[in-house]
Design a protein around this motif. Structure first.
Motif, PDB file in Angstrom:
ATOM      1  N   GLY A   1       5.045 -50.705 -36.614  1.00 31.09           N
ATOM      2  CA  GLY A   1       4.486 -50.403 -35.304  1.00 31.09           C
ATOM      3  C   GLY A   1       4.498 -48.943 -34.920  1.00 31.09           C
ATOM      4  N   GLY A   2       4.915 -48.072 -35.840  1.00 38.66           N
ATOM      5  CA  GLY A   2       5.085 -46.663 -35.500  1.00 38.66           C
ATOM      6  C   GLY A   2       3.797 -45.968 -35.104  1.00 38.66           C
ATOM      7  N   GLY A   3       2.728 -46.247 -35.836  1.00 44.08           N
ATOM      8  CA  GLY A   3       1.467 -45.582 -35.545  1.00 44.08           C
ATOM      9  C   GLY A   3       0.905 -45.990 -34.200  1.00 44.08           C
ATOM     10  N   VAL A   4       0.899 -47.288 -33.949  1.00 45.47           N
ATOM     11  CA  VAL A   4       0.379 -47.796 -32.676  1.00 45.47           C
ATOM     12  C   VAL A   4       1.212 -47.273 -31.512  1.00 45.47           C
ATOM     13  CG1 VAL A   4       0.069 -49.888 -31.299  1.00 45.47           C
ATOM     14  CG2 VAL A   4      -0.698 -49.838 -33.691  1.00 45.47           C
ATOM     15  N   GLU A   5       2.524 -47.303 -31.676  1.00 45.49           N
ATOM     16  CA  GLU A   5       3.401 -46.858 -30.595  1.00 45.49           C
ATOM     17  C   GLU A   5       3.161 -45.385 -30.252  1.00 45.49           C
ATOM     18  OE1 GLU A   5       8.196 -46.532 -29.583  1.00 45.49           O
ATOM     19  OE2 GLU A   5       7.505 -47.671 -31.338  1.00 45.49           O
ATOM     20  N   ALA A   6       2.995 -44.545 -31.270  1.00 41.87           N
ATOM     21  CA  ALA A   6       2.758 -43.127 -31.027  1.00 41.87           C
ATOM     22  C   ALA A   6       1.429 -42.899 -30.317  1.00 41.87           C
ATOM     23  CB  ALA A   6       2.787 -42.355 -32.349  1.00 41.87           C
ATOM     24  N   ALA A   7       0.413 -43.644 -30.721  1.00 41.82           N
ATOM     25  CA  ALA A   7      -0.901 -43.498 -30.077  1.00 41.82           C
ATOM     26  C   ALA A   7      -0.862 -43.983 -28.637  1.00 41.82           C
ATOM     27  CB  ALA A   7      -1.952 -44.259 -30.874  1.00 41.82           C
ATOM     28  N   VAL A   8      -0.168 -45.100 -28.400  1.00 39.93           N
ATOM     29  CA  VAL A   8      -0.025 -45.613 -27.034  1.00 39.93           C
ATOM     30  C   VAL A   8       0.662 -44.573 -26.149  1.00 39.93           C
ATOM     31  CG1 VAL A   8       1.178 -47.329 -25.617  1.00 39.93           C
ATOM     32  CG2 VAL A   8      -0.116 -48.058 -27.626  1.00 39.93           C
ATOM     33  N   ASP A   9       1.661 -43.900 -26.701  1.00 41.17           N
ATOM     34  CA  ASP A   9       2.365 -42.860 -25.937  1.00 41.17           C
ATOM     35  C   ASP A   9       1.423 -41.730 -25.535  1.00 41.17           C
ATOM     36  OD1 ASP A   9       4.721 -44.258 -26.050  1.00 41.17           O
ATOM     37  OD2 ASP A   9       5.599 -43.058 -27.679  1.00 41.17           O
ATOM     38  N   VAL A  10       0.516 -41.360 -26.447  1.00 41.67           N
ATOM     39  CA  VAL A  10      -0.445 -40.302 -26.136  1.00 41.67           C
ATOM     40  C   VAL A  10      -1.336 -40.729 -24.976  1.00 41.67           C
ATOM     41  CG1 VAL A  10      -2.464 -39.024 -26.986  1.00 41.67           C
ATOM     42  CG2 VAL A  10      -0.442 -39.285 -28.444  1.00 41.67           C
ATOM     43  N   TYR A  11      -1.846 -41.962 -25.044  1.00 43.48           N
ATOM     44  CA  TYR A  11      -2.705 -42.459 -23.965  1.00 43.48           C
ATOM     45  C   TYR A  11      -1.931 -42.591 -22.653  1.00 43.48           C
ATOM     46  CZ  TYR A  11      -6.932 -43.331 -26.687  1.00 43.48           C
ATOM     47  OH  TYR A  11      -8.070 -43.169 -27.428  1.00 43.48           O
ATOM     48  N   ALA A  12      -0.678 -43.035 -22.752  1.00 42.18           N
ATOM     49  CA  ALA A  12       0.129 -43.177 -21.537  1.00 42.18           C
ATOM     50  C   ALA A  12       0.408 -41.819 -20.905  1.00 42.18           C
ATOM     51  CB  ALA A  12       1.440 -43.875 -21.874  1.00 42.18           C
ATOM     52  N   GLY A  13       0.677 -40.832 -21.742  1.00 42.22           N
ATOM     53  CA  GLY A  13       0.922 -39.492 -21.220  1.00 42.22           C
ATOM     54  C   GLY A  13      -0.312 -38.919 -20.541  1.00 42.22           C
ATOM     55  N   ALA A  14      -1.488 -39.188 -21.143  1.00 41.50           N
ATOM     56  CA  ALA A  14      -2.741 -38.702 -20.550  1.00 41.50           C
ATOM     57  C   ALA A  14      -2.990 -39.379 -19.189  1.00 41.50           C
ATOM     58  CB  ALA A  14      -3.888 -38.943 -21.486  1.00 41.50           C
ATOM     59  N   ALA A  15      -2.703 -40.684 -19.125  1.00 41.44           N
ATOM     60  CA  ALA A  15      -2.916 -41.421 -17.869  1.00 41.44           C
ATOM     61  C   ALA A  15      -1.972 -40.920 -16.782  1.00 41.44           C
ATOM     62  CB  ALA A  15      -2.721 -42.915 -18.115  1.00 41.44           C
ATOM     63  N   ALA A  16      -0.708 -40.642 -17.176  1.00 44.78           N
ATOM     64  CA  ALA A  16       0.260 -40.143 -16.202  1.00 44.78           C
ATOM     65  C   ALA A  16      -0.139 -38.765 -15.691  1.00 44.78           C
ATOM     66  CB  ALA A  16       1.649 -40.099 -16.837  1.00 44.78           C
ATOM     67  N   GLY A  17      -0.650 -37.939 -16.594  1.00 43.54           N
ATOM     68  CA  GLY A  17      -1.082 -36.595 -16.200  1.00 43.54           C
ATOM     69  C   GLY A  17      -2.290 -36.603 -15.293  1.00 43.54           C
ATOM     70  N   ALA A  18      -3.114 -37.652 -15.412  1.00 44.21           N
ATOM     71  CA  ALA A  18      -4.323 -37.736 -14.595  1.00 44.21           C
ATOM     72  C   ALA A  18      -4.040 -38.212 -13.171  1.00 44.21           C
ATOM     73  CB  ALA A  18      -5.333 -38.670 -15.265  1.00 44.21           C
ATOM     74  N   ARG A  19      -2.846 -38.787 -12.981  1.00 42.14           N
ATOM     75  CA  ARG A  19      -2.502 -39.312 -11.641  1.00 42.14           C
ATOM     76  C   ARG A  19      -2.034 -38.212 -10.706  1.00 42.14           C
ATOM     77  NH1 ARG A  19      -0.567 -43.948 -14.555  1.00 42.14           N
ATOM     78  NH2 ARG A  19       1.571 -43.163 -14.613  1.00 42.14           N
TER      79      ARG A  19
ATOM     80  N   LYS B   1      -9.573 -46.240 -26.956  1.00 37.95           N
ATOM     81  CA  LYS B   1      -8.200 -46.658 -27.227  1.00 37.95           C
ATOM     82  C   LYS B   1      -8.119 -47.861 -28.156  1.00 37.95           C
ATOM     83  CE  LYS B   1      -3.972 -48.022 -24.733  1.00 37.95           C
ATOM     84  NZ  LYS B   1      -3.401 -48.255 -23.379  1.00 37.95           N
ATOM     85  N   ASP B   2      -8.881 -48.908 -27.889  1.00 40.28           N
ATOM     86  CA  ASP B   2      -8.743 -50.118 -28.702  1.00 40.28           C
ATOM     87  C   ASP B   2      -9.128 -49.875 -30.152  1.00 40.28           C
ATOM     88  OD1 ASP B   2     -11.498 -50.031 -27.544  1.00 40.28           O
ATOM     89  OD2 ASP B   2     -11.773 -51.823 -28.762  1.00 40.28           O
ATOM     90  N   ALA B   3     -10.150 -49.022 -30.400  1.00 41.69           N
ATOM     91  CA  ALA B   3     -10.549 -48.722 -31.773  1.00 41.69           C
ATOM     92  C   ALA B   3      -9.460 -47.945 -32.502  1.00 41.69           C
ATOM     93  CB  ALA B   3     -11.857 -47.940 -31.772  1.00 41.69           C
ATOM     94  N   VAL B   4      -8.831 -47.002 -31.795  1.00 41.17           N
ATOM     95  CA  VAL B   4      -7.744 -46.216 -32.386  1.00 41.17           C
ATOM     96  C   VAL B   4      -6.567 -47.112 -32.745  1.00 41.17           C
ATOM     97  CG1 VAL B   4      -6.023 -44.415 -31.931  1.00 41.17           C
ATOM     98  CG2 VAL B   4      -8.407 -44.069 -31.234  1.00 41.17           C
ATOM     99  N   LEU B   5      -6.155 -47.955 -31.803  1.00 44.63           N
ATOM    100  CA  LEU B   5      -4.977 -48.803 -32.040  1.00 44.63           C
ATOM    101  C   LEU B   5      -5.237 -49.838 -33.126  1.00 44.63           C
ATOM    102  CD1 LEU B   5      -3.652 -49.414 -28.396  1.00 44.63           C
ATOM    103  CD2 LEU B   5      -3.183 -47.530 -29.976  1.00 44.63           C
ATOM    104  N   THR B   6      -6.422 -50.427 -33.128  1.00 43.46           N
ATOM    105  CA  THR B   6      -6.765 -51.425 -34.151  1.00 43.46           C
ATOM    106  C   THR B   6      -6.740 -50.793 -35.544  1.00 43.46           C
ATOM    107  OG1 THR B   6      -8.134 -52.677 -32.604  1.00 43.46           O
ATOM    108  CG2 THR B   6      -8.556 -53.021 -34.938  1.00 43.46           C
ATOM    109  N   THR B   7      -7.277 -49.598 -35.654  1.00 40.82           N
ATOM    110  CA  THR B   7      -7.309 -48.914 -36.953  1.00 40.82           C
ATOM    111  C   THR B   7      -5.904 -48.584 -37.434  1.00 40.82           C
ATOM    112  OG1 THR B   7      -9.480 -47.984 -36.438  1.00 40.82           O
ATOM    113  CG2 THR B   7      -8.216 -46.910 -38.187  1.00 40.82           C
ATOM    114  N   LEU B   8      -5.065 -48.089 -36.550  1.00 42.92           N
ATOM    115  CA  LEU B   8      -3.692 -47.747 -36.934  1.00 42.92           C
ATOM    116  C   LEU B   8      -2.902 -48.984 -37.336  1.00 42.92           C
ATOM    117  CD1 LEU B   8      -2.942 -45.060 -34.216  1.00 42.92           C
ATOM    118  CD2 LEU B   8      -2.980 -44.665 -36.695  1.00 42.92           C
ATOM    119  N   ALA B   9      -3.086 -50.082 -36.613  1.00 45.92           N
ATOM    120  CA  ALA B   9      -2.369 -51.314 -36.954  1.00 45.92           C
ATOM    121  C   ALA B   9      -2.790 -51.834 -38.324  1.00 45.92           C
ATOM    122  CB  ALA B   9      -2.619 -52.374 -35.881  1.00 45.92           C
ATOM    123  N   ALA B  10      -4.094 -51.809 -38.589  1.00 49.25           N
ATOM    124  CA  ALA B  10      -4.592 -52.284 -39.887  1.00 49.25           C
ATOM    125  C   ALA B  10      -4.160 -51.348 -41.012  1.00 49.25           C
ATOM    126  CB  ALA B  10      -6.114 -52.388 -39.839  1.00 49.25           C
ATOM    127  N   LEU B  11      -4.204 -50.056 -40.764  1.00 52.50           N
ATOM    128  CA  LEU B  11      -3.799 -49.089 -41.788  1.00 52.50           C
ATOM    129  C   LEU B  11      -2.328 -49.267 -42.143  1.00 52.50           C
ATOM    130  CD1 LEU B  11      -4.560 -46.634 -43.530  1.00 52.50           C
ATOM    131  CD2 LEU B  11      -3.986 -45.166 -41.578  1.00 52.50           C
TER     132      LEU B  11
END
Length: 414
Positions: free
Chosen positions: A396-414, A372-382
């Motif tokens: 912030g659009g790229g980071v926000e979209a990626a965070v949503d993907v990770y959040a959705g995955a975490a919610a689905g795993a619960r 996650k941190d590598a993905v978000l850092t790359t999107l923010a810099a890009l």
């Protein structure tokens, strides 16, 4: 004459988010700093045996002929193709990117009669198209890339082995860019030979090439070796059964990795340690879990670049988990922007070649960097670099979209 002696090696800090090589797992680098031992030291031969067993699990095979070729992933490709191809054999290569062309070239150097079929970059082959070509060409070997980083496409392989078996064709695949981050089932898919490298999803440095061979491929290699022994005795090196390389002769390399450990070359100890640790780390996390981590990181990066307004290249339904290609926005100088990303943020993304040269960037999420941190850092810099060169990107659009993907995955795993 005086010579200036440089200081110790001191590379800059980099986050390698291109199509490979990537940043290695820290434990792999630690393993590679371990002391050397002799090539017949019991510790060394035990480490070789352990490494073979680990890679059987990575490849999903029961084959005893699972080992390492000392050299980059291309060394593995050459070992497989030079040992499986007799001069004059027909070889079929379906080409959907740069590395299909590489397989065709290596087959030509092995003195094969090479036939190719091609599809547009960004697409893959339907199994029916491959079967039609096999029926028409009647090859002895099908050589097919699984994941081609030049296009980011992942060629489906699950039906190919059965097609090859039906028509009496050996099936070789180059899984350099895909193994570890995408499904691969050597035995279940009927793969006769497969090779890879460490520098992509396996999370190590380039320099060691895992390979696995089916019993059918081993039988061909061993039969060729028996014939070759007679050739040497008769002094006829012009025979088509004579393997044109000593270093890449799998008949001898199988003896080296076999129970007798017959000397062939001095095993690259440090690379063995690194390859062993790459497989150990993957299996410790869980093979399916690592593939799922790559899928999640790849999906987060995909949605992130889309949210930045970038157009994704190719058939996304057949994209590898671990790399995405994005079209460079109009007016943005591709190489200059890549340079700014590297110089200002220490992040490397990939350029491209062939018909895509200067048109797309390739962004990888693989191995240690499929997180996650590598993905978000790359999107923010890009985002910052794109804005600097005039591209209209949402804040912030790229980071926000990626965070949503990770959040959705975490919610689905619960």
């Amino acid at each position: 004459m005086t010579h200036t002696i440089p200081g110790p090696i001191d590379p800059p800090a980099r986050l390698l988010m291109g199509p490979g090589p990537i940043s290695a797992y820290p434990s792999v680098l630690r393993a590679m700093s371990a002391p050397l031992v002799g090539q017949y030291d019991p510790f060394m031969t035990a480490a070789m045996t352990e490494t073979q067993e680990l890679y059987r699990a990575v490849w999903a095979t029961q084959s005893d002929a699972t080992l390492l070729i000392d050299g980059t992933s291309r060394a593995g490709i050459e070992a497989a193709m030079l040992s499986l191809i007799r001069p004059g054999d027909r070889v079929l290569v379906p080409v959907f990117g740069r590395f299909g062309h590489l397989l065709a070239e290596i087959a030509e150097r092995a003195m094969a009669e090479v036939h190719t079929i091609e599809t547009a970059w960004g697409q893959v082959f339907a199994p029916s198209a491959i079967e039609e070509a096999i029926i028409r060409v009647r090859p002895t070997l099908l050589a097919l890339v699984q994941g081609d980083t030049s296009t980011t496409m992942n060629q489906p392989l699950d039906e190919i082995g059965a097609i090859c078996e039906r028509h009496g064709v050996l099936f070789y695949t180059d899984a350099t860019a895909s193994l570890g981050g995408n499904p691969f089932e050597a035995d279940a898919w009927g793969v006769d030979a497969a090779t890879a490298g460490l520098q992509k999803c396996l999370g190590g440095p380039s320099g060691s090439a895992p390979i696995t061979l089916s019993p059918r491929a081993v039988e061909l290699i061993q039969n060729r070796k028996k014939v070759e022994a007679g050739i040497r005795e008769a002094g006829d090196p012009s025979s088509p059964d004579f393997v044109r390389s000593n270093y890449f002769d799998l008949g001898m390399i199988l003896d080296y990795w076999g129970p007798r450990r017959l000397n062939h070359h001095t095993e690259a100890t440090t690379m063995l340690y690194g390859a062993r640790e790459c497989a150990r780390v993957l299996l410790l996390e869980g093979r399916d879990e690592v593939i799922a981590r790559h899928e999640l990181a790849g999906r987060a990066m995909l949605e992130g670049v889309r949210a930045l307004g970038l157009t994704v290249f190719g058939d996304v339904a057949h994209k590898m988990h671990n790399v995405v290609a994005v079209e460079i926005p109009e007016g943005v100088p591709g190489d200059v922007a890549r340079g700014a990303l590297l110089e200002d943020f220490g992040i490397e993304i990939g350029t491209s070649f062939g018909p895509l040269h200067g048109k797309v960037w390739r962004i990888g999420t693989m191995g240690y960097n499929a997180r996650k941190d590598a993905v978000l850092t790359t999107l923010a810099a890009l985002e910052q670099v794109l804005r600097r060169f005039g591209a209209p990107v949402p804040a912030g659009g790229g980071v926000e979209a990626a965070v949503d993907v990770y959040a959705g995955a975490a919610a689905g795993a619960r």
